[in-house]
Design a protein around this motif. Structure first.
Motif, PDB file in Angstrom:
ATOM      1  N   UNK A   6       0.837  -1.210   0.000  1.00  0.00           N
ATOM      2  CA  UNK A   6       0.000   0.000   0.000  1.00  0.00           C
ATOM      3  C   UNK A   6       0.871   1.258   0.000  1.00  0.00           C
ATOM      4  N   UNK A   7       1.919   1.234   0.815  1.00  0.00           N
ATOM      5  CA  UNK A   7       2.807   2.398   0.912  1.00  0.00           C
ATOM      6  C   UNK A   7       3.517   2.626  -0.421  1.00  0.00           C
ATOM      7  N   UNK A   8       3.980   1.563  -1.019  1.00  0.00           N
ATOM      8  CA  UNK A   8       4.673   1.648  -2.305  1.00  0.00           C
ATOM      9  C   UNK A   8       3.726   2.159  -3.385  1.00  0.00           C
ATOM     10  N   UNK A  13       1.748   6.469  -7.031  1.00  0.00           N
ATOM     11  CA  UNK A  13       0.662   7.368  -7.452  1.00  0.00           C
ATOM     12  C   UNK A  13       1.103   8.818  -7.336  1.00  0.00           C
ATOM     13  N   UNK A  14       1.710   9.154  -6.199  1.00  0.00           N
ATOM     14  CA  UNK A  14       2.173  10.527  -5.975  1.00  0.00           C
ATOM     15  C   UNK A  14       3.252  10.882  -6.997  1.00  0.00           C
ATOM     16  N   UNK A 122      11.019  -4.906  -4.592  1.00  0.00           N
ATOM     17  CA  UNK A 122      10.699  -6.190  -5.221  1.00  0.00           C
ATOM     18  C   UNK A 122       9.225  -6.277  -5.603  1.00  0.00           C
ATOM     19  N   UNK A 123       8.376  -5.555  -4.873  1.00  0.00           N
ATOM     20  CA  UNK A 123       6.928  -5.583  -5.117  1.00  0.00           C
ATOM     21  C   UNK A 123       6.567  -4.823  -6.392  1.00  0.00           C
ATOM     22  N   UNK A 124       7.355  -3.834  -6.728  1.00  0.00           N
ATOM     23  CA  UNK A 124       7.019  -2.952  -7.867  1.00  0.00           C
ATOM     24  C   UNK A 124       7.183  -3.682  -9.184  1.00  0.00           C
TER      25      UNK A 124
END
Length: 124
Positions: A6-8, A13-14, A122-124
């Motif tokens: 969620x933070x990533x 988005x920002x 790694x999530x991106x």
């Protein structure tokens, strides 16, 4: 876990807004400009094909193309293979915007990635 994701996601988005706002375009607009910019030999594409590639409805794509036409980034032209169809082509202004926005986006993305830990990257 999920909070990292969620933070990533919020970071990205920002980042998209921050990098693309100076060009007056949103991420959906940017995606279309990039697709047209990377099209082999600068070939125009149909709105339907663009919609498929950016996972948008054709109605949603019509709105994006309308906005990009108003901004002078793309133009509609008759499809020579289909008398009723149209193709979307990048204008010189659209090509310059795609290139400049891509550079800004990549620079911003690197800046964000530098602040994330390896699990988040790694999530991106």
């Amino acid at each position: 876990g999920f909070t990292h994701l969620a933070r990533t996601s919020l970071f990205l988005d920002a980042l998209q807004d921050e990098c693309l706002a100076p060009f007056g375009i949103g991420f959906g607009d940017f995606a279309v400009l990039r697709l047209l910019d990377q099209s082999p030999d600068g070939q125009p594409m149909s709105p339907t094909r663009l919609a498929e590639l950016v996972v948008r409805t054709t109605g949603g794509m019509t709105k994006v193309v309308d906005r990009l036409v108003r901004l002078g980034h793309v133009r509609r032209m008759p499809d020579p293979r289909d008398g009723r169809g149209v193709l979307v082509a990048l204008t010189p202004k659209g090509r310059r915007t795609a290139d400049a926005a891509s550079a800004a986006y990549l620079a911003g993305r690197e800046r964000v990635l530098a602040h994330l830990d390896p699990d988040e990257v790694a999530v991106i």
